[in-house]
Motif scaffolding. Structure first.
Motif, PDB file in Angstrom:
ATOM      1  N   SER A  10       0.850  -1.186   0.000  1.00  0.00           N
ATOM      2  CA  SER A  10       0.000   0.000   0.000  1.00  0.00           C
ATOM      3  C   SER A  10       0.891   1.243   0.000  1.00  0.00           C
ATOM      4  O   SER A  10       2.051   1.179   0.427  1.00  0.00           O
ATOM      5  N   SER A  25      -5.613   2.182  -3.545  1.00  0.00           N
ATOM      6  CA  SER A  25      -5.914   3.583  -3.803  1.00  0.00           C
ATOM      7  C   SER A  25      -4.809   4.436  -3.182  1.00  0.00           C
ATOM      8  O   SER A  25      -4.083   3.979  -2.298  1.00  0.00           O
ATOM      9  N   SER A  45      -6.923   3.253   1.426  1.00  0.00           N
ATOM     10  CA  SER A  45      -8.178   2.847   2.062  1.00  0.00           C
ATOM     11  C   SER A  45      -8.981   1.864   1.225  1.00  0.00           C
ATOM     12  O   SER A  45      -9.904   1.233   1.720  1.00  0.00           O
ATOM     13  N   ARG A  46      -8.650   1.730  -0.080  1.00  0.00           N
ATOM     14  CA  ARG A  46      -9.394   0.828  -0.951  1.00  0.00           C
ATOM     15  C   ARG A  46      -8.437  -0.019  -1.779  1.00  0.00           C
ATOM     16  O   ARG A  46      -7.267   0.321  -1.969  1.00  0.00           O
ATOM     17  N   ALA A  53      -8.335  -2.665  -5.334  1.00  0.00           N
ATOM     18  CA  ALA A  53      -8.969  -3.264  -6.512  1.00  0.00           C
ATOM     19  C   ALA A  53      -8.217  -4.545  -6.852  1.00  0.00           C
ATOM     20  O   ALA A  53      -6.991  -4.591  -6.827  1.00  0.00           O
ATOM     21  N   ARG A  89     -14.135  -4.531  -7.483  1.00  0.00           N
ATOM     22  CA  ARG A  89     -13.759  -3.178  -7.113  1.00  0.00           C
ATOM     23  C   ARG A  89     -14.530  -2.720  -5.875  1.00  0.00           C
ATOM     24  O   ARG A  89     -15.651  -3.138  -5.661  1.00  0.00           O
ATOM     25  N   GLY A  90     -13.940  -1.842  -5.105  1.00  0.00           N
ATOM     26  CA  GLY A  90     -14.666  -1.239  -3.992  1.00  0.00           C
ATOM     27  C   GLY A  90     -14.421  -1.921  -2.669  1.00  0.00           C
ATOM     28  O   GLY A  90     -15.260  -1.882  -1.803  1.00  0.00           O
ATOM     29  N   LEU A  91     -13.267  -2.563  -2.487  1.00  0.00           N
ATOM     30  CA  LEU A  91     -12.950  -3.156  -1.196  1.00  0.00           C
ATOM     31  C   LEU A  91     -12.536  -2.046  -0.248  1.00  0.00           C
ATOM     32  O   LEU A  91     -11.493  -1.416  -0.416  1.00  0.00           O
ATOM     33  N   ASP A  92     -13.392  -1.769   0.741  1.00  0.00           N
ATOM     34  CA  ASP A  92     -13.143  -0.695   1.701  1.00  0.00           C
ATOM     35  C   ASP A  92     -12.349  -1.265   2.869  1.00  0.00           C
ATOM     36  O   ASP A  92     -12.884  -1.978   3.705  1.00  0.00           O
ATOM     37  N   LEU A  93     -11.059  -0.971   2.920  1.00  0.00           N
ATOM     38  CA  LEU A  93     -10.197  -1.556   3.945  1.00  0.00           C
ATOM     39  C   LEU A  93     -10.427  -0.944   5.311  1.00  0.00           C
ATOM     40  O   LEU A  93     -10.141  -1.560   6.322  1.00  0.00           O
ATOM     41  N   SER A  94     -10.960   0.264   5.358  1.00  0.00           N
ATOM     42  CA  SER A  94     -11.168   0.904   6.655  1.00  0.00           C
ATOM     43  C   SER A  94     -12.367   0.338   7.373  1.00  0.00           C
ATOM     44  O   SER A  94     -12.389   0.240   8.591  1.00  0.00           O
ATOM     45  N   HIS A 141     -16.739  -4.961   1.539  1.00  0.00           N
ATOM     46  CA  HIS A 141     -16.314  -4.889   0.148  1.00  0.00           C
ATOM     47  C   HIS A 141     -17.463  -5.228  -0.774  1.00  0.00           C
ATOM     48  O   HIS A 141     -18.430  -5.875  -0.412  1.00  0.00           O
TER      49      HIS A 141
END
Length: 826
Positions: free
Chosen positions: A747, A789, A793-794, A796, A805-810, A814
Motif C-alpha cells: 500500500s 488507492s 483505504s481501498r 482493486a 472493485r470497492g474493497l473498503d479496507l477501513s 467490500h
C-alpha cells in the motif's frame, strides 16, 4: 418483505413493504417441511429457511388446510347428533385456537414451557431446554429436524440436504457454541447485574421517588414523539439521577415494543468506566435480546476473536458493529440508556460523538443519558435541542425532586426502630426535609447513622448533621481522625487504597493489600469491621468493597492532593510494593494441583481454600500501579530497591505469574501488563550491564561488535543458544496461501501488503506485525492484479475474467460487483 394483498375486486397483487412498515398479515401454516420451497435456487432456499421462523412468529393470523378433516354429505350430517364433522375435528392432528387458548395442550405435546408460549424472550431458556422441544417433532427430510430450530436459536447455517441429521445437528450445535462464545467474550459485566447491585446498595427502588418524571413534558416528548431521539438528564451529585434511570428502565421493560439496552458507568471500576465498556455493555444486551443481530458482531469476531474487543482499535471495531446493528432491517426501535456519563473517564468525547451521530441519523434509536452538570459534556451536547435537556436544578424540576426526596425520607424513617414514637418521627422528618436541599444521598448518609447500634438519639444525630454533601463528608472524615490512632490509620489506608484501585476489591483482597494478616475468612471479617468504622464512605455488597457514591471518592481524591494526606503516587507505590510481596510469597507452580499440562482452564474447579483469593487483583494490576506511581511522580525513577524487587520476582516467579493470570481468567490483561512492564523497565537501558548478556550472546557469530567484545561475554553462561553466522535479511515469513503466490503489492503508506495467489484468493497482511488482516475469496480464477488507492483505504483486485472493485479496507466491507467480464486481462 413481500405480501399478497387482496384487492376489492377479489384478485390478489404482490406488494413490497420495508421492515418498519409491515402491516398485520396472515400466513398459511403447515407442518415443518421445506418441500414448498424451490431448492434449485440455493440462495433463496437459505434466505427462506433463515426467515421462516420470524415470518410465523410475527403473523397476526395463521390459516391451515385441514387435510385430515373430511366434509360429510349435508343430508347425512343433518341427521347425525352430534354432527359428523365434530368427530373429525376432535381426531385431527390440527388444533383450532392460539398459543393462549391451547397453551396447556401445546405444552403437554411439545414440552415447551408456558412462559415461552406467552412470548418470553427465548434467550431466557437454556440451549438444552430449547433442544428438548424438538423431541416430538417429525420432518419429512431428516436434515429439517435441525434446520427447523434455527429460528428458535436465532442462528444460521446454510442448508446442505444430503448431509444427514447427524451432520446437520453437529453444524447447528457448533454455530450455537460459536455464538455463545462470542456473546460471552463481548461481555465485561452484565448491566442487569450492575443495575440490581446499585438498587440494592441504595436500599431498593422506590416508585414514588421517580414516578414524577413520567409527567414531565420533556420526558413525555422523548418517550412519545418518534422525532425526539435524545434526552439528557443533568443534575448535581446525589440528586437521584441513577435511581431515576433505574425506574425508567423498569417502566420501559413493561411498555416498550422494541429492545431496551442500558449501561451504568462507574468511575471507581475500570471495567465499566470507558466508552469501549459502554458499547460492549449495550451490544451485549442487544444481542442477548435479539440474537439475530449477532452476525454484525460475528463478522469481526470470527476473524480476530476476543482481541477485537480489547486491542487498541476496539473502539473503532465496536462502533462499526453498533452502527450496523441499529441499522439492521429487523430492528424496529431500541431504547438506549446510559447513566453517569461524567464517570466515563476514557474516551467520553468519542461516545458522545457516536450518540449525536446515531440519534441524528437513525429513526430506530432513542437515547436517554444522565450526567452531572459538567462543562465538557455541556459543550459536546451543545447541538442538542433545549427541549432535549432536563435539568434537575430548574425550578419546576427541583420542586419535583424535593417532593421525591420527601417520599424517600418517609420511607427511610418508617424503617427506623428508634422512631416508633410519632412525635419524634415528625421532628426528625422536619429537620431532614429542611436540610436535605433535594439531595437523596445526603438523606441516605444521615439516616444511616441512626440505624447503627451505637446510636441512641436519632434526633440529636440529624440536628448535628451539617447541610451539604461536602460538609457532611468533612464531618465523617473528622470522626475517623478522632478514632484511636491505630484504627484511624487503618481506616485511612483502606479508604485511600479504595481510591486508587482499578475495580472494587473483594474483602480478602483489600485486607491483604492493607497489610492485614490472617486467613481469608479472618481478613474478610476484619475488613468488614474497618468499613463500619469508615463513616459512610464505603459499603460492602456481595463481598466487595464499594464507595457509597462517586462523590465520596471525589472527596477523598481531593484529600490526597492535600499535604496532610498521602499522595496518590505514594498510595499507588504502596499497592504495587505490597502486591509484589504478596505474589512473591504465594505464587508457585501448579497452584490448583491440575497436574496434567493440557488441563483446560474452563474445567478448572476453584479449591475451597483458594491460594489466589487474596492476590487475584495483585496478579492483574500490580504493573498498572507501578505505571501509575511513575506517572504521578514525574521526578522519580524506579529506584534500586524497587528494581531489585522486580528483577527478583522475574527471576524466581515470572513463569508462575502467567499461570495465575490464566487461572484468574485474565490472560489478555496480563499480556498488556507484560508489555507495559517491558516498556517501563527497559532492562537494557536501566541496567547497562545487561547489554553484555543480551546483545553479545544473541548476536550472530560474525557480528563485528561480537568479535570486538568477545571477552566481555558473561562467564557464568555455560549453555549458549545456536545463532546464525550473519544477521538474516528475512524480516518476516508470511504463510497461508495453498498455492503459488503470483503477485505482491505494498500500500502507498507501506502499512499493508497484498498477495495474490493461484489458489484464487488474495490476502492482506499487516507489515509491522505480520498478521493476516483479511482473506478475500470469490474469484473463479487466479488473482492477477492488485492496486491500492492513493490513500491506502481501498483495494482493486483483478483475475483472469473479473475485476472486483470497492474493497473498503477501513470498514472491512467490500463490493464484489464485477465491472467487466473479459476473456483476458492485459
Amino acid at each position: 418483505m413481500r405480501l399478497l394483498r387482496r384487492c376489492d375486486t377479489g384478485g390478489f397483487s404482490l406488494i413490497q413493504f420495508s421492515a418498519e412498515a409491515i402491516p398485520p398479515y396472515a400466513i398459511l401454516s403447515h407442518t415443518w417441511d421445506t418441500c414448498c420451497i424451490n431448492k434449485a435456487n440455493k440462495a433463496k432456499l437459505s434466505q427462506v429457511i433463515k426467515s421462516m421462523f420470524h415470518w410465523y412468529r410475527n403473523a397476526a393470523q395463521c390459516y391451515i388446510y385441514m387435510s385430515d378433516v373430511s366434509s360429510p354429505l349435508p343430508e347425512a350430517d343433518k341427521k347425525a347428533t352430534p354432527p359428523l364433522w365434530t368427530l373429525d375435528f376432535q381426531e385431527s392432528r390440527w388444533k383450532l385456537g392460539d398459543k393462549i387458548s391451547l397453551a396447556q395442550q401445546v405444552h403437554d405435546i411439545t414440552g415447551i414451557p408456558h412462559l415461552a408460549l406467552q412470548g418470553a424472550p427465548l434467550y431466557q431458556f437454556t440451549v438444552d431446554e430449547r433442544l428438548s422441544w424438538k423431541e416430538h417433532r417429525h420432518t419429512e427430510l431428516q436434515e429439517d429436524g435441525a434446520y427447523s430450530l434455527l429460528g428458535i436459536f436465532d442462528v444460521y447455517i446454510a442448508p446442505i440436504y444430503g448431509e444427514g441429521a447427524e451432520g446437520a445437528f453437529r453444524r447447528l450445535l457448533d454455530e450455537i457454541h460459536k455464538l455463545g462464545n462470542c456473546i460471552q467474550d463481548v461481555r465485561l459485566t452484565d448491566p442487569r447485574d450492575d443495575k440490581k447491585r446499585i438498587e440494592d446498595t441504595k436500599g431498593g427502588l422506590l416508585e414514588g421517588s421517580y414516578r414524577w418524571l413520567f409527567n414531565n413534558a420533556s420526558f413525555q416528548q422523548w418517550h412519545e414523539d418518534p422525532q425526539s431521539r435524545l434526552l439528557w438528564i443533568k443534575g448535581d451529585p446525589g440528586k437521584g439521577k441513577t435511581m431515576l434511570l433505574c425506574g425508567v428502565i423498569e417502566e420501559l421493560k413493561k411498555s416498550t415494543p422494541g429492545l431496551l439496552s442500558f449501561f451504568f458507568c462507574q468511575g471507581t471500576d475500570s471495567r465499566i468506566n470507558s466508552a469501549t465498556a459502554v458499547l460492549r455493555g449495550l451490544i451485549y444486551l442487544l444481542v442477548n435480546q435479539q440474537p439475530s443481530l449477532a452476525p454484525h458482531l460475528r463478522k469481526k469476531y470470527d476473524q480476530a476473536g476476543r482481541s477485537i474487543f480489547e486491542d487498541a482499535n476496539a473502539w473503532v471495531a465496536l462502533s462499526d458493529i453498533f452502527i450496523n446493528m441499529i441499522q439492521d432491517p429487523d430492528l424496529k426501535v431500541v431504547y438506549l440508556v446510559v447513566d453517569a456519563l461524567d464517570e466515563c473517564v476514557a474516551d467520553l468525547p468519542k461516545l458522545l460523538d457516536l450518540v449525536i451521530l446515531t440519534s441524528a441519523s437513525s429513526a430506530r434509536v432513542k437515547w436517554l443519558l444522565s450526567s452531572r452538570n459538567e462543562m465538557h459534556i455541556e459543550q459536546k451536547l451543545r447541538c442538542v435541542d433545549a427541549k432535549a435537556r432536563l435539568s434537575l436544578e430548574l425550578k419546576q424540576n427541583a420542586e419535583q425532586v424535593s417532593r421525591a426526596v420527601d417520599v424517600y425520607i418517609n420511607d427511610k424513617l418508617s424503617r427506623l426502630k428508634p422512631l416508633e414514637d410519632n412525635s419524634l418521627r415528625d421532628q426528625v422528618r422536619d429537620i431532614l426535609r429542611r436540610k436535605a436541599n433535594g439531595t437523596f444521598l445526603w438523606v441516605a448518609l444521615v439516616v444511616q447513622e441512626p440505624e447503627g447500634p451505637e446510636s441512641w438519639d436519632p434526633l440529636q444525630v440529624v440536628k448535628e448533621a451539617p447541610p451539604g454533601l461536602h460538609r457532611l463528608y468533612d464531618r465523617m472524615m473528622n470522626q475517623i481522625q478522632r478514632l484511636k490512632k491505630s484504627n484511624s490509620e487503618v481506616c485511612r489506608l483502606l479508604l485511600f487504597t479504595a481510591c486508587v484501585t482499578h475495580r472494587p476489591l473483594y474483602l480478602a483482597e483489600m485486607g491483604s493489600l492493607c497489610g492485614l494478616s490472617g486467613q481469608v475468612s479472618a481478613l474478610a471479617r476484619n475488613v468488614r469491621n474497618i468499613v463500619a468504622m469508615c463513616g459512610s464512605f464505603l459499603t460492602v455488597r456481595d463481598g466487595q468493597v464499594y464507595f457509597i457514591h462517586q462523590s465520596a471518592k471525589d472527596y477523598l481524591t481531593d484529600k490526597t492532593r492535600d499535604t496532610v494526606f498521602p499522595s496518590q503516587g505514594g498510595i499507588h507505590h504502596g499497592v504495587f510494593s505490597q502486591s509484589l510481596e504478596l505474589m512473591s510469597s504465594a505464587l508457585k507452580r501448579d497452584m490448583y494441583n491440575l497436574i496434567a499440562p493440557g488441563f483446560p482452564v474452563n474445567k478448572v474447579q476453584v479449591p475451597v481454600h483458594d491460594p489466589l483469593a487474596t492476590i487475584r487483583y495483585s496478579c492483574v494490576c500490580w504493573v498498572d500501579h507501578l505505571c501509575d506511581w511513575n506517572s504521578n511522580s514525574p521526578n522519580h525513577r524506579i529506584d534500586s530497591q524497587d528494581k531489585g524487587d522486580i528483577e527478583n520476582f522475574i527471576k524466581k516467579k515470572y513463569l508462575y505469574w502467567p499461570e495465575a493470570l490464566s487461572l484468574c481468567r485474565s490472560m489478555s490483561e496480563g499480556v498488556l501488563a507484560m508489555a507495559k512492564l517491558n516498556a517501563l523497565t527497559q532492562a537494557i537501558q536501566n541496567c547497562p550491564l545487561q547489554a553484555y548478556a543480551s546483545a553479545l550472546i544473541f548476536s550472530p557469530d560474525c557480528s563485528i561488535i561480537k568479535r570486538y567484545f568477545r571477552e566481555e561475554q558473561p562467564k557464568w553462561i555455560i549453555v549458549k543458544p545456536v545463532i546464525e553466522n550473519q544477521w538474516s535479511p528475512c524480516l518476516q515469513t508470511l504463510k497461508g496461501h495453498s498455492d503459488i503466490v503470483t503477485l505482491v503489492a505494498f500500500s502507498p503508506d507501506s502499512s499493508r501488503l497484498a498477495l495474490g495467489s493461484d489458489d484464487k484468493t488474495a490476502k492482506i497482511w499487516d507489515t509491522s506485525s505480520g498478521e493476516c488482516l483479511q482473506t478475500l475469496k470469490g474469484h473463479s480464477d487466479t488473482v492477477t492484479s492488485v492496486a491500492f488507492s492513493p490513500d491506502s483505504s481501498r483495494l482493486a483486485l483483478g483475475s483472469d475474467n473479473t475485476i472486483n472493485r470497492g474493497l473498503d479496507l477501513s470498514s472491512d466491507s467490500h463490493i464484489t460487483q464485477s465491472l467487466a467480464r473479459r476473456r483476458n486481462l492485459t
